[in-house]
Design an enzyme around this catalytic site. Structure first.
Site, PDB file in Angstrom:
ATOM      1  N   LYS A  76      38.077 103.989  54.287  1.00 17.11           N
ATOM      2  CA  LYS A  76      36.698 103.464  54.243  1.00 17.11           C
ATOM      3  C   LYS A  76      36.320 102.882  52.873  1.00 17.11           C
ATOM      4  O   LYS A  76      35.483 101.992  52.794  1.00 17.11           O
ATOM      5  CB  LYS A  76      35.704 104.565  54.606  1.00 17.11           C
ATOM      6  CG  LYS A  76      35.674 104.923  56.079  1.00 17.11           C
ATOM      7  CD  LYS A  76      34.581 105.947  56.318  1.00 17.11           C
ATOM      8  CE  LYS A  76      34.439 106.302  57.777  1.00 17.11           C
ATOM      9  NZ  LYS A  76      33.231 107.113  58.019  1.00 17.11           N
ATOM     10  N   ASP A 113      27.054 104.269  59.526  1.00 16.32           N
ATOM     11  CA  ASP A 113      26.866 105.722  59.595  1.00 16.32           C
ATOM     12  C   ASP A 113      25.413 106.127  59.313  1.00 16.32           C
ATOM     13  O   ASP A 113      24.895 107.064  59.921  1.00 16.32           O
ATOM     14  CB  ASP A 113      27.791 106.438  58.605  1.00 16.32           C
ATOM     15  CG  ASP A 113      29.227 106.465  59.092  1.00 16.32           C
ATOM     16  OD1 ASP A 113      29.443 106.420  60.320  1.00 16.32           O
ATOM     17  OD2 ASP A 113      30.131 106.540  58.245  1.00 16.32           O
TER      18      ASP A 113
END
Ligand code: ATR
Length: 292
Positions: A76, A113
């Site tokens: 990520k 997220d």
């Protein structure tokens, strides 16, 4: 199984999840559910990219005609320098979980997220308002997204608890300049918790405590206000000891599965052209994949 659904045409819209390993990821399952529900000619594949292969994999997405991909552990952060564009929220969080291949073949990255966390919170605890201090437990990668979401939602104060205080302090310093609300870093210790808890509107566990195979997060929830909300981003098990303790006290609780489901909506919409819904049936389908 319906072979029509597996026989992809030349027009099949392609996406997937890049990670190492990816076998644990529930994303192929949840995107498959939405693709089937909507009869979309699309495919979402687990893309296991070994160490050293990230750059070739990302550069290969436009070449292979992929619409984009999710990025998961351990890539990520590492994916950021490979992208043509990175959204402000992803920069703030320091991580990208969603790639979009644009019409000109360039690649944009964002992080869904934070919106996944806040949309799930609003869905599962509709009475919650960002009008009182909140506590975030943990200061790792997941905490960054949760903190960014809560500060963006307008909470008046963030109390950031972590076993390693310096990590909480670093996160507070990183997020501080972007928001007016004070961010206080505190040790994850019973005495500090007891002092901070009585005026909280929300407490969120972002540590790995409570996950299957890990010790529970052991904090006294007796000092929280009766209308406080308790959330956990752990979803394996769905009912963590922390959430069970909150339920036993009669507090509203929010489990971690919804964040996973809600964060996936934006990617699906960008790749496949429709904004899907998070429904009880989808939750049950993904839960079955977890073996719960
Ligand atoms: P993620 O990206 O999933 O957030 P991470 O970056 O490894 O994972 O962060 C894990 C979080 O769980 C950290 O806040 C970690 O605390 P430290 O910063 O002190 O390591 C927390 N954590 C993990 N095990 C813990 C334990 N046994 N007790 C308290 N906190 C723990």
């Amino acid at each position: 199984m319906n072979p029509d659904f597996l026989a992809h045409s030349g027009k099949t819209l392609l996406a997937g999840v890049i990670g190492w390993p990816v076998a644990h990821s529930q994303s192929p399952r949840l995107h498959a559910y939405w693709l089937a529900e909507r009869g979309i000619d699309g495919a979402y594949l687990p893309l296991a990219v070994p160490p050293g292969g990230l750059e070739a994999a990302v550069r290969g997405l436009p070449a292979l005609g992929f619409r984009g991909a999710n990025v998961t552990i351990p890539y990520k952060e590492a994916v950021i320098p490979l992208l043509d564009r990175v959204s402000p929220v992803a920069r703030r969080i320091g991580a990208v979980n969603t790639l979009i291949v644009e019409a000109d073949g360039t690649i944009s990255g964002t992080n869904t997220d934070a919106e996944g966390f806040i949309e799930n919170l609003r869905d599962r605890a509709p009475a919650w308002r960002p009008d009182r201090p909140v506590a975030v437990l943990g200061a790792g990668g997941a905490a960054r997204a949760v903190c960014a979401a809560l500060l963006q939602a307008g909470v008046p104060e963030l109390r950031l608890f972590n076993r390693t205080l310096e990590k909480a302090e670093r996160l507070a310093q990183a997020l501080g300049p972007d928001f007016a609300a004070p961010i206080r870093a505190l040790p994850l210790a019973a005495a500090d918790w007891a002092k901070a808890a009585p005026d909280l509107g929300l407490a969120v566990n972002t540590t790995s405590l409570g996950m299957t195979g890990h010790p529970p997060l052991d904090l006294d929830l007796g000092c929280l206000p009766a209308d406080a909300v308790v959330a956990d981003i752990v979803y394996n098990p769905l009912r963590t000891p922390f959430l069970a303790a909150a339920e036993n006290r009669g507090l509203a609780t929010v489990d971690g599965l919804g964040m996973l489901l809600f964060q996936a909506r934006a990617g699906f919409a960008a790749w496949f052209g429709q904004t899907p819904e998070v429904t009880p049936d989808l939750r049950a389908f993904v839960l079955r994949g977890l073996g719960t």
